[in-house]
Scaffold this active site. Structure first.
Site, PDB file in Angstrom:
ATOM      1  N   LYS A  13       0.826  -1.209   0.000  1.00  0.00           N
ATOM      2  CA  LYS A  13       0.000   0.000   0.000  1.00  0.00           C
ATOM      3  C   LYS A  13       0.865   1.265   0.000  1.00  0.00           C
ATOM      4  O   LYS A  13       0.573   2.217  -0.709  1.00  0.00           O
ATOM      5  CB  LYS A  13      -0.914   0.052   1.236  1.00  0.00           C
ATOM      6  CG  LYS A  13      -1.821  -1.140   1.397  1.00  0.00           C
ATOM      7  CD  LYS A  13      -2.758  -0.973   2.593  1.00  0.00           C
ATOM      8  CE  LYS A  13      -2.067  -0.816   3.929  1.00  0.00           C
ATOM      9  NZ  LYS A  13      -1.375  -2.008   4.436  1.00  0.00           N
ATOM     10  N   ARG A  88      -8.493   1.183   9.847  1.00  0.00           N
ATOM     11  CA  ARG A  88      -8.067  -0.180  10.139  1.00  0.00           C
ATOM     12  C   ARG A  88      -9.058  -0.905  11.046  1.00  0.00           C
ATOM     13  O   ARG A  88      -8.838  -2.056  11.379  1.00  0.00           O
ATOM     14  CB  ARG A  88      -6.714  -0.136  10.845  1.00  0.00           C
ATOM     15  CG  ARG A  88      -5.533  -0.511   9.937  1.00  0.00           C
ATOM     16  CD  ARG A  88      -4.314  -0.342  10.788  1.00  0.00           C
ATOM     17  NE  ARG A  88      -3.161  -1.035  10.378  1.00  0.00           N
ATOM     18  CZ  ARG A  88      -2.135  -0.482   9.746  1.00  0.00           C
ATOM     19  NH1 ARG A  88      -2.195   0.763   9.349  1.00  0.00           N
ATOM     20  NH2 ARG A  88      -1.053  -1.171   9.497  1.00  0.00           N
ATOM     21  N   ARG A 127      12.271  -6.322   4.321  1.00  0.00           N
ATOM     22  CA  ARG A 127      12.073  -4.888   4.106  1.00  0.00           C
ATOM     23  C   ARG A 127      13.073  -4.059   4.914  1.00  0.00           C
ATOM     24  O   ARG A 127      13.390  -4.377   6.050  1.00  0.00           O
ATOM     25  CB  ARG A 127      10.652  -4.523   4.517  1.00  0.00           C
ATOM     26  CG  ARG A 127      10.312  -3.066   4.303  1.00  0.00           C
ATOM     27  CD  ARG A 127       8.832  -2.876   4.216  1.00  0.00           C
ATOM     28  NE  ARG A 127       8.163  -2.918   5.511  1.00  0.00           N
ATOM     29  CZ  ARG A 127       6.870  -2.649   5.676  1.00  0.00           C
ATOM     30  NH1 ARG A 127       6.117  -2.349   4.637  1.00  0.00           N
ATOM     31  NH2 ARG A 127       6.319  -2.704   6.862  1.00  0.00           N
ATOM     32  N   ARG A 161      12.496  -1.694  10.370  1.00  0.00           N
ATOM     33  CA  ARG A 161      11.465  -1.299  11.330  1.00  0.00           C
ATOM     34  C   ARG A 161      11.353  -2.332  12.441  1.00  0.00           C
ATOM     35  O   ARG A 161      11.393  -3.523  12.184  1.00  0.00           O
ATOM     36  CB  ARG A 161      10.111  -1.182  10.614  1.00  0.00           C
ATOM     37  CG  ARG A 161       9.908   0.150   9.935  1.00  0.00           C
ATOM     38  CD  ARG A 161       8.713   0.178   9.025  1.00  0.00           C
ATOM     39  NE  ARG A 161       7.466  -0.317   9.618  1.00  0.00           N
ATOM     40  CZ  ARG A 161       6.269  -0.213   9.026  1.00  0.00           C
ATOM     41  NH1 ARG A 161       6.163   0.376   7.850  1.00  0.00           N
ATOM     42  NH2 ARG A 161       5.191  -0.691   9.607  1.00  0.00           N
ATOM     43  N   ARG A 172       1.021  -8.652  13.960  1.00  0.00           N
ATOM     44  CA  ARG A 172       0.361  -7.691  13.073  1.00  0.00           C
ATOM     45  C   ARG A 172      -0.679  -8.389  12.196  1.00  0.00           C
ATOM     46  O   ARG A 172      -1.725  -7.829  11.898  1.00  0.00           O
ATOM     47  CB  ARG A 172       1.400  -6.953  12.219  1.00  0.00           C
ATOM     48  CG  ARG A 172       2.214  -5.984  13.074  1.00  0.00           C
ATOM     49  CD  ARG A 172       3.430  -5.496  12.346  1.00  0.00           C
ATOM     50  NE  ARG A 172       3.115  -4.625  11.234  1.00  0.00           N
ATOM     51  CZ  ARG A 172       3.958  -4.382  10.231  1.00  0.00           C
ATOM     52  NH1 ARG A 172       5.148  -4.946  10.209  1.00  0.00           N
ATOM     53  NH2 ARG A 172       3.625  -3.566   9.258  1.00  0.00           N
TER      54      ARG A 172
HETATM   55  P1  AMP Z   1       1.753   0.802   8.915  1.00  0.00           P
HETATM   56  O1  AMP Z   1       2.968   1.572   8.558  1.00  0.00           O
HETATM   57  O2  AMP Z   1       0.516   1.293   8.218  1.00  0.00           O
HETATM   58  O3  AMP Z   1       1.952  -0.687   8.759  1.00  0.00           O
HETATM   59  O4  AMP Z   1       1.476   1.054  10.481  1.00  0.00           O
HETATM   60  C1  AMP Z   1       2.436   0.704  11.458  1.00  0.00           C
HETATM   61  C2  AMP Z   1       1.792   0.616  12.818  1.00  0.00           C
HETATM   62  O5  AMP Z   1       1.220   1.879  13.185  1.00  0.00           O
HETATM   63  C3  AMP Z   1       0.639  -0.374  12.934  1.00  0.00           C
HETATM   64  O6  AMP Z   1       1.068  -1.708  13.152  1.00  0.00           O
HETATM   65  C4  AMP Z   1      -0.118   0.194  14.139  1.00  0.00           C
HETATM   66  O7  AMP Z   1       0.571  -0.077  15.351  1.00  0.00           O
HETATM   67  C5  AMP Z   1      -0.002   1.693  13.890  1.00  0.00           C
HETATM   68  N1  AMP Z   1      -1.104   2.178  13.043  1.00  0.00           N
HETATM   69  C6  AMP Z   1      -1.014   2.718  11.795  1.00  0.00           C
HETATM   70  N2  AMP Z   1      -2.212   3.056  11.317  1.00  0.00           N
HETATM   71  C7  AMP Z   1      -3.108   2.715  12.278  1.00  0.00           C
HETATM   72  C8  AMP Z   1      -4.520   2.788  12.373  1.00  0.00           C
HETATM   73  N3  AMP Z   1      -5.266   3.285  11.381  1.00  0.00           N
HETATM   74  N4  AMP Z   1      -5.099   2.345  13.510  1.00  0.00           N
HETATM   75  C9  AMP Z   1      -4.373   1.858  14.539  1.00  0.00           C
HETATM   76  N5  AMP Z   1      -3.034   1.730  14.517  1.00  0.00           N
HETATM   77  C10 AMP Z   1      -2.400   2.159  13.385  1.00  0.00           C
END
Ligand code: AMP
Length: 219
Positions: A13, A88, A127, A161, A172
């Site tokens: 994404k 989410r 990654r 990360r 996750r």
């Molecule tokens: P991402 O980079 O989108 O994979 O997000 C990394 C982490 O940020 C996720 O595993 C959550 O801990 C937090 N996070 C990001 N977006 C959200 C969301 N919309 N709701 C809750 N936690 C989020």
């Protein structure tokens, strides 16, 4: 035009979102990027959410909803938003609908990135990102053109990360299945959901995504 990108962690994404945002003049809003920026800047919010994010849990709905609402309320020179990693949960999706309606806007399209779980684990485990501009790379399939130098900003430091470590990746996925997957039914029932098989290289997936968006614009 307001678009949501849905998909499990590692489905691409973020990478595709950069392109879509620039091709269609959309304001890319990635809650993951915004939360990581808070952590890097060591703000009070960042410090309070660090361990939750690094252990693979979702942060509370009210936190992300308030971040997103602040962003979408501000005047934008773009033609719409591209939501990456938000919503989410069903609660977040409903809140987004309410706030967009207040602004006389709505979601036009939701694109679901479909990738098998084996491929997702392989992608996430390989990654790494540029420490300066956060561009994302993959040890197997997508390294910088010049080894050790970021294609986008020339940065020479890279990092993995915390939440891409194997035990966190598992958590996750559990969070994704439990809280995010129900959104597929939510957006399918409102007729907004389109799915893209997001396997293959970045260019191939970008073409498929573009076809979906262009079809929607023309309809
Ligand atoms: P991402 O980079 O989108 O994979 O997000 C990394 C982490 O940020 C996720 O595993 C959550 O801990 C937090 N996070 C990001 N977006 C959200 C969301 N919309 N709701 C809750 N936690 C989020």
């Amino acid at each position: 035009m307001n678009i949501i990108l849905l998909g499990a962690p590692g489905s691409g994404k973020g990478t595709q979102g950069e392109r879509i945002a620039s091709d269609y003049n959309l304001d890319k809003l990635s809650t993951g990027d915004l939360l990581r920026a808070e952590i890097f800047a060591k703000t009070e919010l960042g410090n309070s959410l660090k361990s939750m994010i690094e252990s693979g849990l979702l942060v509370p709905d009210e936190v992300v909803i308030s971040i997103v609402v602040n962003k979408i309320k501000n005047q934008s020179t773009f033609d719409g938003f591209l939501f990456d990693g938000f919503p989410r949960t069903l609660e977040q999706a409903k809140a987004l609908d309410v706030h967009l309606t207040e602004l006389k806007r709505s979601i036009d399209l939701v694109i679901n990135f479909e990738v098998s779980e084996d491929d997702l684990v392989a992608r996430l485990s390989n990654r790494y990102s540029c420490a300066k501009c956060k561009a994302s790379y993959n040890k197997v399939s997508h390294n910088p053109k010049v080894a050790g130098v970021c294609d986008y900003c020339g940065g020479t430091e890279f990092y993995v990360r915390e939440d891409d470590k194997p035990e966190v990746i598992k958590k996750r996925f559990v969070e994704y299945k439990r809280l995010t997957e129900p959104l597929l039914a939510y957006y399918s029932s409102s007729g907004l959901l389109r799915s893209v098989e997001a396997t293959g290289d970045i260019e191939q997936v970008a073409k498929k995504v573009k076809l979906v968006i262009d079809k929607e614009i023309l309809s």
